[in-house]
Write a protein that holds these residues in place. Structure first.
Motif, PDB file in Angstrom:
ATOM      1  N   ILE A  61       0.829  -1.205   0.000  1.00 43.88           N
ATOM      2  CA  ILE A  61       0.000   0.000   0.000  1.00 43.88           C
ATOM      3  C   ILE A  61       0.863   1.254   0.000  1.00 43.88           C
ATOM      4  O   ILE A  61       0.590   2.224  -0.729  1.00 43.88           O
ATOM      5  CB  ILE A  61      -0.949  -0.011   1.213  1.00 43.88           C
ATOM      6  CG1 ILE A  61      -1.950  -1.164   1.103  1.00 43.88           C
ATOM      7  CG2 ILE A  61      -1.690   1.314   1.323  1.00 43.88           C
ATOM      8  CD1 ILE A  61      -2.857  -1.297   2.300  1.00 43.88           C
ATOM      9  N   SER A  62       1.916   1.251   0.813  1.00 44.56           N
ATOM     10  CA  SER A  62       2.797   2.420   0.878  1.00 44.56           C
ATOM     11  C   SER A  62       3.445   2.691  -0.473  1.00 44.56           C
ATOM     12  O   SER A  62       3.507   3.840  -0.929  1.00 44.56           O
ATOM     13  CB  SER A  62       3.878   2.199   1.952  1.00 44.56           C
ATOM     14  OG  SER A  62       3.305   1.997   3.228  1.00 44.56           O
ATOM     15  N   TRP A 122       2.295   1.824  -3.337  1.00 45.97           N
ATOM     16  CA  TRP A 122       1.247   2.251  -4.287  1.00 45.97           C
ATOM     17  C   TRP A 122       0.960   3.736  -4.141  1.00 45.97           C
ATOM     18  O   TRP A 122       0.804   4.454  -5.127  1.00 45.97           O
ATOM     19  CB  TRP A 122      -0.008   1.429  -4.042  1.00 45.97           C
ATOM     20  CG  TRP A 122      -1.129   1.763  -4.967  1.00 45.97           C
ATOM     21  CD1 TRP A 122      -1.263   1.410  -6.273  1.00 45.97           C
ATOM     22  CD2 TRP A 122      -2.289   2.551  -4.648  1.00 45.97           C
ATOM     23  NE1 TRP A 122      -2.436   1.912  -6.792  1.00 45.97           N
ATOM     24  CE2 TRP A 122      -3.080   2.619  -5.827  1.00 45.97           C
ATOM     25  CE3 TRP A 122      -2.726   3.192  -3.491  1.00 45.97           C
ATOM     26  CZ2 TRP A 122      -4.292   3.308  -5.857  1.00 45.97           C
ATOM     27  CZ3 TRP A 122      -3.926   3.881  -3.521  1.00 45.97           C
ATOM     28  CH2 TRP A 122      -4.694   3.936  -4.700  1.00 45.97           C
ATOM     29  N   PHE A 123       0.896   4.205  -2.898  1.00 51.61           N
ATOM     30  CA  PHE A 123       0.658   5.620  -2.666  1.00 51.61           C
ATOM     31  C   PHE A 123       1.819   6.473  -3.175  1.00 51.61           C
ATOM     32  O   PHE A 123       1.626   7.612  -3.606  1.00 51.61           O
ATOM     33  CB  PHE A 123       0.422   5.897  -1.174  1.00 51.61           C
ATOM     34  CG  PHE A 123      -0.997   5.699  -0.729  1.00 51.61           C
ATOM     35  CD1 PHE A 123      -1.993   6.556  -1.162  1.00 51.61           C
ATOM     36  CD2 PHE A 123      -1.333   4.660   0.127  1.00 51.61           C
ATOM     37  CE1 PHE A 123      -3.309   6.387  -0.757  1.00 51.61           C
ATOM     38  CE2 PHE A 123      -2.652   4.484   0.533  1.00 51.61           C
ATOM     39  CZ  PHE A 123      -3.639   5.351   0.091  1.00 51.61           C
ATOM     40  N   ARG A 124       3.040   5.929  -3.113  1.00 53.44           N
ATOM     41  CA  ARG A 124       4.203   6.670  -3.602  1.00 53.44           C
ATOM     42  C   ARG A 124       4.373   6.539  -5.107  1.00 53.44           C
ATOM     43  O   ARG A 124       5.250   7.177  -5.694  1.00 53.44           O
ATOM     44  CB  ARG A 124       5.471   6.172  -2.905  1.00 53.44           C
ATOM     45  CG  ARG A 124       5.514   6.432  -1.401  1.00 53.44           C
ATOM     46  CD  ARG A 124       6.918   6.197  -0.864  1.00 53.44           C
ATOM     47  NE  ARG A 124       7.357   4.832  -1.133  1.00 53.44           N
ATOM     48  CZ  ARG A 124       7.231   3.806  -0.295  1.00 53.44           C
ATOM     49  NH1 ARG A 124       6.635   4.007   0.886  1.00 53.44           N
ATOM     50  NH2 ARG A 124       7.667   2.609  -0.603  1.00 53.44           N
ATOM     51  N   GLY A 125       3.542   5.702  -5.743  1.00 61.99           N
ATOM     52  CA  GLY A 125       3.664   5.497  -7.174  1.00 61.99           C
ATOM     53  C   GLY A 125       4.841   4.637  -7.554  1.00 61.99           C
ATOM     54  O   GLY A 125       5.349   4.732  -8.688  1.00 61.99           O
ATOM     55  N   GLU A 126       5.282   3.759  -6.656  1.00 61.23           N
ATOM     56  CA  GLU A 126       6.443   2.909  -6.890  1.00 61.23           C
ATOM     57  C   GLU A 126       6.018   1.463  -7.091  1.00 61.23           C
ATOM     58  O   GLU A 126       4.951   1.033  -6.636  1.00 61.23           O
ATOM     59  CB  GLU A 126       7.412   2.989  -5.707  1.00 61.23           C
ATOM     60  CG  GLU A 126       7.933   4.388  -5.427  1.00 61.23           C
ATOM     61  CD  GLU A 126       8.779   4.448  -4.164  1.00 61.23           C
ATOM     62  OE1 GLU A 126       9.302   5.527  -3.864  1.00 61.23           O
ATOM     63  OE2 GLU A 126       8.895   3.403  -3.473  1.00 61.23           O
ATOM     64  N   GLN A 173      -0.453  -5.002  -4.463  1.00 64.05           N
ATOM     65  CA  GLN A 173      -0.812  -3.938  -5.401  1.00 64.05           C
ATOM     66  C   GLN A 173      -1.755  -4.427  -6.492  1.00 64.05           C
ATOM     67  O   GLN A 173      -2.641  -3.691  -6.924  1.00 64.05           O
ATOM     68  CB  GLN A 173       0.461  -3.353  -6.028  1.00 64.05           C
ATOM     69  CG  GLN A 173       1.231  -2.444  -5.096  1.00 64.05           C
ATOM     70  CD  GLN A 173       2.213  -1.560  -5.840  1.00 64.05           C
ATOM     71  OE1 GLN A 173       2.378  -1.655  -7.054  1.00 64.05           O
ATOM     72  NE2 GLN A 173       2.869  -0.666  -5.109  1.00 64.05           N
ATOM     73  N   ILE A 231      -5.401  -4.313  -5.198  1.00 66.07           N
ATOM     74  CA  ILE A 231      -6.018  -3.044  -4.798  1.00 66.07           C
ATOM     75  C   ILE A 231      -7.219  -2.693  -5.674  1.00 66.07           C
ATOM     76  O   ILE A 231      -8.276  -2.303  -5.146  1.00 66.07           O
ATOM     77  CB  ILE A 231      -4.963  -1.916  -4.791  1.00 66.07           C
ATOM     78  CG1 ILE A 231      -3.963  -2.147  -3.654  1.00 66.07           C
ATOM     79  CG2 ILE A 231      -5.640  -0.557  -4.623  1.00 66.07           C
ATOM     80  CD1 ILE A 231      -2.847  -1.114  -3.595  1.00 66.07           C
ATOM     81  N   THR A 289     -11.005  -2.316  -4.203  1.00 67.34           N
ATOM     82  CA  THR A 289     -11.711  -1.045  -4.378  1.00 67.34           C
ATOM     83  C   THR A 289     -13.079  -1.263  -5.016  1.00 67.34           C
ATOM     84  O   THR A 289     -14.083  -0.693  -4.568  1.00 67.34           O
ATOM     85  CB  THR A 289     -10.879  -0.091  -5.244  1.00 67.34           C
ATOM     86  OG1 THR A 289      -9.594   0.114  -4.631  1.00 67.34           O
ATOM     87  CG2 THR A 289     -11.582   1.238  -5.416  1.00 67.34           C
ATOM     88  N   TRP A 346      -8.741  -0.211 -13.097  1.00 69.21           N
ATOM     89  CA  TRP A 346      -8.954   1.209 -12.824  1.00 69.21           C
ATOM     90  C   TRP A 346      -9.781   1.871 -13.912  1.00 69.21           C
ATOM     91  O   TRP A 346     -10.462   2.877 -13.663  1.00 69.21           O
ATOM     92  CB  TRP A 346      -7.616   1.918 -12.659  1.00 69.21           C
ATOM     93  CG  TRP A 346      -6.872   1.491 -11.433  1.00 69.21           C
ATOM     94  CD1 TRP A 346      -5.655   0.881 -11.379  1.00 69.21           C
ATOM     95  CD2 TRP A 346      -7.303   1.643 -10.068  1.00 69.21           C
ATOM     96  NE1 TRP A 346      -5.300   0.629 -10.071  1.00 69.21           N
ATOM     97  CE2 TRP A 346      -6.291   1.089  -9.244  1.00 69.21           C
ATOM     98  CE3 TRP A 346      -8.439   2.174  -9.462  1.00 69.21           C
ATOM     99  CZ2 TRP A 346      -6.379   1.063  -7.862  1.00 69.21           C
ATOM    100  CZ3 TRP A 346      -8.541   2.137  -8.078  1.00 69.21           C
ATOM    101  CH2 TRP A 346      -7.527   1.602  -7.294  1.00 69.21           C
TER     102      TRP A 346
END
Length: 351
Positions: free
Chosen positions: A56-57, A59-63, A74, A77, A81, A209
């Motif tokens: 999750i971390s 994913w939030f950083r876009g890595e 990832q 996710i 969602t 997405w």
């Protein structure tokens, strides 16, 4: 049901304090967080809590993480969602349908709305060659609205007008007829069968997405409309005469709330298939612990639906490992006893 009778029933219902509702809300939020963690943790490869946090971390950083477990997180996710959004929308749709019809059996699946949306999408793929989520969405909405109108019309014909039993029977008959049409379209077309084999049962496994981006604005608008109708729906629960006396536009409230409910259901069906029983189970469970105030019932139902569908999807992955059991099968397995319990009640004429 007369307004006096409805008022008497509400008066005899034990009041639910604000503190209890706040506790229920806090529990629901925690349950959503737990269901998210479980959904991200279980699949073809179970992962640890540390890997969930890392995934999750990143994913939030876009890595893109290097650990295989975090990569698996990832990839889950979007699925998680969609399960959250779809469950919340279906439960909210069911709560709206039960409120505007005062029918304890009202649910997108039982009233045939899910099946109508599914039939429209099947027709679009088989005969019109549609393939994009946007096209699925609009066809599903057309099918859902036409089915809802037809079921309500059939359920209101005859002496006594619209009653819970007549609506449920009209919905069941319509669902059976539309399901037969879906089968008739699918059976001679192998390519269409392959496309809808899992979707038709109800499944969030192919979430992306792009599809979430298509339905998310529709779900947001439908949810806002539903929440804005909460106070007026409380007045409707007292009976039409009382609601009119309080200055509530009864007809307009029912139409707007029905549009919101059908739209929420259609959007979910367009991308996840006809998932049943979520809209039936969750509002009843919430009503037992938080009372009948729609200002609390609607948002709590949305949270409960998100938890139910996300956990159902997770259970399906665990039970069917290394494959999976579709979420729609799990919700049907859980919802059938609830439907039987409701049907066995003696006082079913109205909520």
């Amino acid at each position: 049901m007369t307004s006096d009778t409805a008022t008497a029933r509400r008066a005899s219902t034990p009041a639910v304090g604000a503190r209890r509702r706040v506790v229920v809300l806090a529990v629901a939020v925690v349950a959503v967080l737990v269901s998210v963690v479980l959904s991200l943790s279980f699949g073809s490869r179970p992962v640890s809590f540390d890997e969930v946090v890392e995934g999750i971390s990143a994913w939030f950083r876009g890595e893109i993480p290097t650990d295989i477990g975090a990569i698996a997180v990832q990839s889950r996710i979007p699925r998680t969602t969609l399960a959250l959004l779809a469950g919340a929308a279906l439960a909210l749709s069911g709560a709206l349908m039960q409120a505007i019809t005062r029918n304890p059996l009202a649910d997108p699946g039982i009233l045939g709305v899910n099946t109508g949306a599914a039939l429209a999408v099947v027709i679009g793929i088989a005969f019109l060659g549609i393939s994009s989520p946007f096209q699925y969405l609009w066809l599903a909405m057309v099918g859902a609205f036409l089915t809802a109108f037809f079921v309500y019309f059939v359920g209101s014909v005859g002496p006594g007008g619209t009653t819970p039993i007549k609506l449920a029977l009209a919905g069941a008959a319509t669902t059976a007829a539309l399901s037969s049409l879906i089968s008739a379209i699918l059976l001679p077309r192998q390519s269409v069968i392959d496309e809808f084999r899992y979707w038709q049962v109800g499944n969030v496994g192919r979430a992306g997405w792009d599809t979430i981006g298509v339905i998310a604005p529709v779900l947001v608008v439908g949810t806002l409309i539903a929440l804005l109708c909460a106070s007026s729906l409380n007045a409707l629960a007292l009976g039409d005469d009382v609601a009119v006396g309080l200055g509530v536009p009864v007809g307009r409230t029912r139409i707007v709330a029905a549009i919101a409910g059908v739209t929420l259901c259609a959007a979910v069906t367009a991308v996840a298939g006809p998932i049943g029983f979520v809209g039936l189970m969750v509002p009843h469970a919430v009503r037992q612990v938080a009372g009948t105030d729609q200002r609390w019932l609607l948002p709590l139902s949305a949270l409960g639906g998100a938890v139910l569908l996300t956990l159902s999807d997770t259970i399906g992955r665990i039970v069917g490992s290394p494959g999976e059991v579709e979420a729609g099968i799990i919700t049907a397995f859980l919802g059938a006893p609830v439907l039987i319990a409701i049907a066995r009640r003696t006082r079913m004429k109205a909520l």
